[in-house]
Design a protein around this motif. Structure first.
Motif, PDB file in Angstrom:
ATOM      1  N   ILE A 267       4.201  13.560   1.993  1.00 19.80           N
ATOM      2  CA  ILE A 267       3.607  12.229   1.831  1.00 19.80           C
ATOM      3  C   ILE A 267       2.794  11.901   3.089  1.00 19.80           C
ATOM      4  O   ILE A 267       3.352  11.769   4.183  1.00 19.80           O
ATOM      5  N   GLY A 268       1.504  11.843   2.949  1.00 18.64           N
ATOM      6  CA  GLY A 268       0.615  11.560   4.068  1.00 18.64           C
ATOM      7  C   GLY A 268       0.167  10.108   4.080  1.00 18.64           C
ATOM      8  O   GLY A 268       0.527   9.341   3.190  1.00 18.64           O
TER       9      GLY A 268
ATOM     10  N   ARG B 260       0.066   2.634   0.842  1.00 16.83           N
ATOM     11  CA  ARG B 260      -1.009   1.630   0.767  1.00 16.83           C
ATOM     12  C   ARG B 260      -1.474   1.121   2.131  1.00 16.83           C
ATOM     13  O   ARG B 260      -1.287  -0.037   2.471  1.00 16.83           O
ATOM     14  N   LEU B 261      -2.079   2.048   2.874  1.00 20.40           N
ATOM     15  CA  LEU B 261      -2.571   1.692   4.206  1.00 20.40           C
ATOM     16  C   LEU B 261      -3.996   1.149   4.168  1.00 20.40           C
ATOM     17  O   LEU B 261      -4.335   0.225   4.906  1.00 20.40           O
ATOM     18  N   THR B 262      -4.827   1.718   3.303  1.00 20.82           N
ATOM     19  CA  THR B 262      -6.221   1.255   3.182  1.00 20.82           C
ATOM     20  C   THR B 262      -6.225  -0.245   2.876  1.00 20.82           C
ATOM     21  O   THR B 262      -6.991  -1.013   3.458  1.00 20.82           O
ATOM     22  N   GLU B 263      -5.353  -0.647   1.963  1.00 21.89           N
ATOM     23  CA  GLU B 263      -5.258  -2.057   1.571  1.00 21.89           C
ATOM     24  C   GLU B 263      -4.836  -2.918   2.757  1.00 21.89           C
ATOM     25  O   GLU B 263      -5.284  -4.056   2.887  1.00 21.89           O
ATOM     26  N   LEU B 264      -3.968  -2.363   3.621  1.00 24.75           N
ATOM     27  CA  LEU B 264      -3.528  -3.116   4.799  1.00 24.75           C
ATOM     28  C   LEU B 264      -4.709  -3.318   5.753  1.00 24.75           C
ATOM     29  O   LEU B 264      -4.952  -4.424   6.235  1.00 24.75           O
ATOM     30  N   ILE B 265      -5.445  -2.254   6.001  1.00 23.84           N
ATOM     31  CA  ILE B 265      -6.582  -2.329   6.927  1.00 23.84           C
ATOM     32  C   ILE B 265      -7.622  -3.331   6.409  1.00 23.84           C
ATOM     33  O   ILE B 265      -8.172  -4.132   7.169  1.00 23.84           O
ATOM     34  N   GLN B 266      -7.823  -3.314   5.087  1.00 27.15           N
ATOM     35  CA  GLN B 266      -8.755  -4.280   4.485  1.00 27.15           C
ATOM     36  C   GLN B 266      -8.324  -5.717   4.755  1.00 27.15           C
ATOM     37  O   GLN B 266      -9.155  -6.573   5.043  1.00 27.15           O
ATOM     38  N   ARG B 267      -7.013  -5.953   4.659  1.00 30.46           N
ATOM     39  CA  ARG B 267      -6.516  -7.318   4.867  1.00 30.46           C
ATOM     40  C   ARG B 267      -6.748  -7.788   6.304  1.00 30.46           C
ATOM     41  O   ARG B 267      -6.803  -8.980   6.560  1.00 30.46           O
ATOM     42  N   LEU B 268      -6.816  -6.829   7.229  1.00 28.93           N
ATOM     43  CA  LEU B 268      -6.975  -7.195   8.640  1.00 28.93           C
ATOM     44  C   LEU B 268      -8.394  -7.683   8.959  1.00 28.93           C
ATOM     45  O   LEU B 268      -8.653  -8.180  10.050  1.00 28.93           O
TER      46      LEU B 268
ATOM     47  N   SER C 234      14.270   4.978  10.094  1.00 22.48           N
ATOM     48  CA  SER C 234      14.498   6.408   9.854  1.00 22.48           C
ATOM     49  C   SER C 234      13.347   7.180  10.480  1.00 22.48           C
ATOM     50  O   SER C 234      12.393   6.584  10.971  1.00 22.48           O
ATOM     51  N   LEU C 235      13.432   8.499  10.427  1.00 22.30           N
ATOM     52  CA  LEU C 235      12.365   9.322  10.970  1.00 22.30           C
ATOM     53  C   LEU C 235      11.028   8.951  10.320  1.00 22.30           C
ATOM     54  O   LEU C 235      10.011   8.738  11.003  1.00 22.30           O
ATOM     55  N   GLU C 236      11.030   8.843   8.974  1.00 23.69           N
ATOM     56  CA  GLU C 236       9.811   8.524   8.237  1.00 23.69           C
ATOM     57  C   GLU C 236       9.307   7.123   8.594  1.00 23.69           C
ATOM     58  O   GLU C 236       8.112   6.922   8.792  1.00 23.69           O
TER      59      GLU C 236
ATOM     60  N   GLY D 199       6.313   3.346   0.200  1.00 27.29           N
ATOM     61  CA  GLY D 199       6.648   4.651   0.746  1.00 27.29           C
ATOM     62  C   GLY D 199       6.492   4.667   2.250  1.00 27.29           C
ATOM     63  O   GLY D 199       6.218   3.638   2.878  1.00 27.29           O
ATOM     64  N   ALA D 200       6.695   5.839   2.825  1.00 22.25           N
ATOM     65  CA  ALA D 200       6.540   6.024   4.263  1.00 22.25           C
ATOM     66  C   ALA D 200       5.979   7.430   4.464  1.00 22.25           C
ATOM     67  O   ALA D 200       6.180   8.307   3.615  1.00 22.25           O
ATOM     68  N   ILE D 201       5.285   7.621   5.571  1.00 23.50           N
ATOM     69  CA  ILE D 201       4.714   8.935   5.861  1.00 23.50           C
ATOM     70  C   ILE D 201       5.846   9.936   6.068  1.00 23.50           C
ATOM     71  O   ILE D 201       6.777   9.682   6.831  1.00 23.50           O
ATOM     72  N   SER D 202       5.798  11.039   5.338  1.00 25.52           N
ATOM     73  CA  SER D 202       6.850  12.049   5.449  1.00 25.52           C
ATOM     74  C   SER D 202       6.258  13.435   5.249  1.00 25.52           C
ATOM     75  O   SER D 202       6.112  13.902   4.114  1.00 25.52           O
TER      76      SER D 202
END
Lengths: 198, 198
Positions: free
Chosen positions: B118-119, B124-132, B146-148, B110-113
């Motif tokens: 959709i916030g 799946r941003l938490t999972e991305l931050i964990q990977r970092l 797109s805008l989103e 998804g994307a923030i919209s």
């Protein structure tokens, strides 16, 4: 498609084998399906298997159905003395949508096509002739307006002639909303020859 | 659709509920399926159910797969220090097709919209931050243009900034083969701003 896991790749492969569904559409469908609730996927899967398992030809009109007689042939309110001959079940559905036809159908499951090696014995003509033994007032030939459809229409009309049953062909001409300048010469000629008095 | 028998009508109904498949296409698919050998229909049906039953999210990149790690995350030859962030698994497939990218992915689903409610917590941003937390050289943000997609890209880049990890965004500009006269102003402006020296 090794970047998808084996089972997802297999699902995409199966979907893209369906007519009119390319690889992109298959991917889109697959991911849509993977996001559906499990019950919905089960319902789709059951619909597939059950429809295929129970499909048979209607004893009368030869359309694909799941009982001895299709809903139209078993409907007593329909006019069983008028038979519209169509190439396949979808053509029948197209005429049903008009809501204007109250007779019954006969589905040939194809059209005579010497080019593709399809002869009169390969379509359900014997079954049509058998039906003409009963009381029939009119046979309306509604095969497609293609070379194969016209050949089939001519063949059927010659076959029926000796019985004396009225045989008609659906009109060919300019489609409603059609712009004359974009319509081919053959259709324009047909429309002229088939003109009706106002 | 009472002119089709119950089970055929049900199959058409199920098929037309799929995205991009209207009633006509569903009819065409249904009759194609009814004419397939039973084994083929069983295979399609099994592929549907099994893919759905076994689907899960890859522990690393969150793409849909059928094992703990997807084929890409479990491939040791890939560069696991470069992560491309995409909106969904199909975008991943699109980049894989280029054959040019050898890093790994992160699928947001998804994307923030704000318009659709959709916030940042819904993707799946938490999972991305964990990977970092592990060794990562670069995060390439490949959300849609797109805008989103742009909002999400901005959000992620701000989120990553404190970590000091290099964050890039795929280029936006005139598509290859694109005719300037038919391209919108925003794209043309982007292409101008993103110009590179020859």
């Amino acid at each position: 498609m090794e970047y998808f896991s084996r089972e997802i790749g297999r699902l995409i492969g199966e979907l893209s084998a369906l007519p009119g569904i390319g690889n992109k559409s298959a991917q889109r469908l697959a991911f849509h399906i993977l996001n559906l609730p499990k019950e919905d996927v089960k319902r789709l899967s059951d619909a597939l298997v059950e429809a295929r398992e129970n499909v048979c030809y209607c004893r009368e009109c030869q359309t694909l159905t799941d009982s001895e007689l299709c809903p139209i042939c078993s409907d007593e309110k329909r006019d069983h003395r008028t038979i519209m001959v169509v190439e396949d079940s979808r053509d029948m559905a197209a005429y049903e949508k008009t809501g204007e036809y109250r007779g019954v159908y006969h589905v040939l499951h194809g059209a005579i096509s010497p080019m593709q090696g399809i002869g009169p014995d390969d379509i359900r003509l014997t079954e049509l002739i058998q039906r003409l033994q009963h009381d029939v007032d009119e046979v309306i030939i509604a095969t497609n307006s293609s070379l194969e459809g016209e050949t089939t229409a001519m063949y059927i009309s010659k076959l029926i002639k000796p019985t004396g049953i009225k045989t008609t062909r659906i009109a060919s001409g300019v489609p409603v909303g059609g712009d004359l300048e974009y319509i081919d010469e053959v259709t324009l000629t047909r429309a002229l020859l088939g003109r009706i008095e106002l």
